[in-house]
Design a protein around this motif. Structure first.
Motif, short mmCIF file in Angstrom:
data_model
loop_
_atom_site.label_atom_id
_atom_site.label_comp_id
_atom_site.label_asym_id
_atom_site.label_seq_id
_atom_site.Cartn_x
_atom_site.Cartn_y
_atom_site.Cartn_z
N PHE A 61 0.83 -1.20 0.00
CA PHE A 61 0.00 0.00 0.00
C PHE A 61 0.87 1.25 0.00
O PHE A 61 0.68 2.16 -0.82
CB PHE A 61 -0.96 0.02 1.19
CG PHE A 61 -1.80 1.28 1.24
CD1 PHE A 61 -2.89 1.43 0.41
CD2 PHE A 61 -1.47 2.31 2.10
CE1 PHE A 61 -3.65 2.59 0.43
CE2 PHE A 61 -2.23 3.48 2.14
CZ PHE A 61 -3.32 3.62 1.30
N TYR A 86 -8.28 -0.05 -1.16
CA TYR A 86 -7.18 -1.02 -1.14
C TYR A 86 -7.58 -2.24 -0.30
O TYR A 86 -7.30 -3.38 -0.67
CB TYR A 86 -5.93 -0.36 -0.58
CG TYR A 86 -4.65 -1.06 -0.96
CD1 TYR A 86 -3.98 -0.72 -2.14
CD2 TYR A 86 -4.09 -2.05 -0.17
CE1 TYR A 86 -2.80 -1.35 -2.50
CE2 TYR A 86 -2.92 -2.68 -0.52
CZ TYR A 86 -2.28 -2.32 -1.68
OH TYR A 86 -1.12 -2.95 -2.03
N MET A 131 -5.89 -0.99 -9.09
CA MET A 131 -5.29 0.13 -8.36
C MET A 131 -5.20 1.36 -9.25
O MET A 131 -5.49 2.47 -8.80
CB MET A 131 -3.89 -0.24 -7.85
CG MET A 131 -3.92 -1.07 -6.61
SD MET A 131 -2.24 -1.35 -6.03
CE MET A 131 -2.12 -3.10 -6.33
#
Length: 138
Positions: A61, A86, A131
């Motif tokens: 992350f 996430y 993402m």
């Protein structure tokens, strides 16, 4: 700036970004993989995969946000939104990874470590696109 110059610039940026994604992913994956390898015999495949995925996710992350997607917005609202997205991706990835490992080991007879390797290769593309398009919005 001509269309071909702009296209070339975009291709280079995407290539650099994906290279950075892979680098962060490799670092996070090494952490993930080592946790799995060192623990699967002692605590079982599912718990080892859980501990491995958590370890890798925390590393990934931070690396993805800052190094890959150059996202420096650390406001509480933005960080919370990204962390939540996430987390959702992580849960989806985790469930898919456990399902694949169980499928590959129980149904196809692979050993746990090759099963994990194949599973992680499958998840690379899914996670990068998610993402890029939904979490860090680049």
């Amino acid at each position: 700036m001509s269309y071909s110059s702009l296209r070339s610039l975009v291709e280079k940026a995407v290539s650099l970004q994906f290279s950075r994604y892979l680098l962060v992913g490799i670092i996070a994956w090494i952490i993930d993989f080592m946790v799995f390898v060192l623990s699967h015999a002692a605590i079982g495949v599912v718990w080892a995969q859980t501990a491995a995925r958590i370890s890798g996710a925390v590393t990934a992350f931070a690396g993805h946000k800052v190094f890959v997607y150059n996202n420096r917005d650390f406001t509480r609202r933005q960080l919370g939104k990204q962390a939540f997205g996430y987390l959702l991706l992580w849960v989806f990835s985790y469930l898919l990874s456990v399902g694949c490992i169980i499928l590959f080991t129980d149904k196809l007879g692979l050993d746990p470590i090759p099963a994990k390797l194949v599973t992680e290769i499958i998840l690379v593309g899914i996670n990068y696109i998610t993402m890029k398009r939904l979490i860090f919005l680049t």
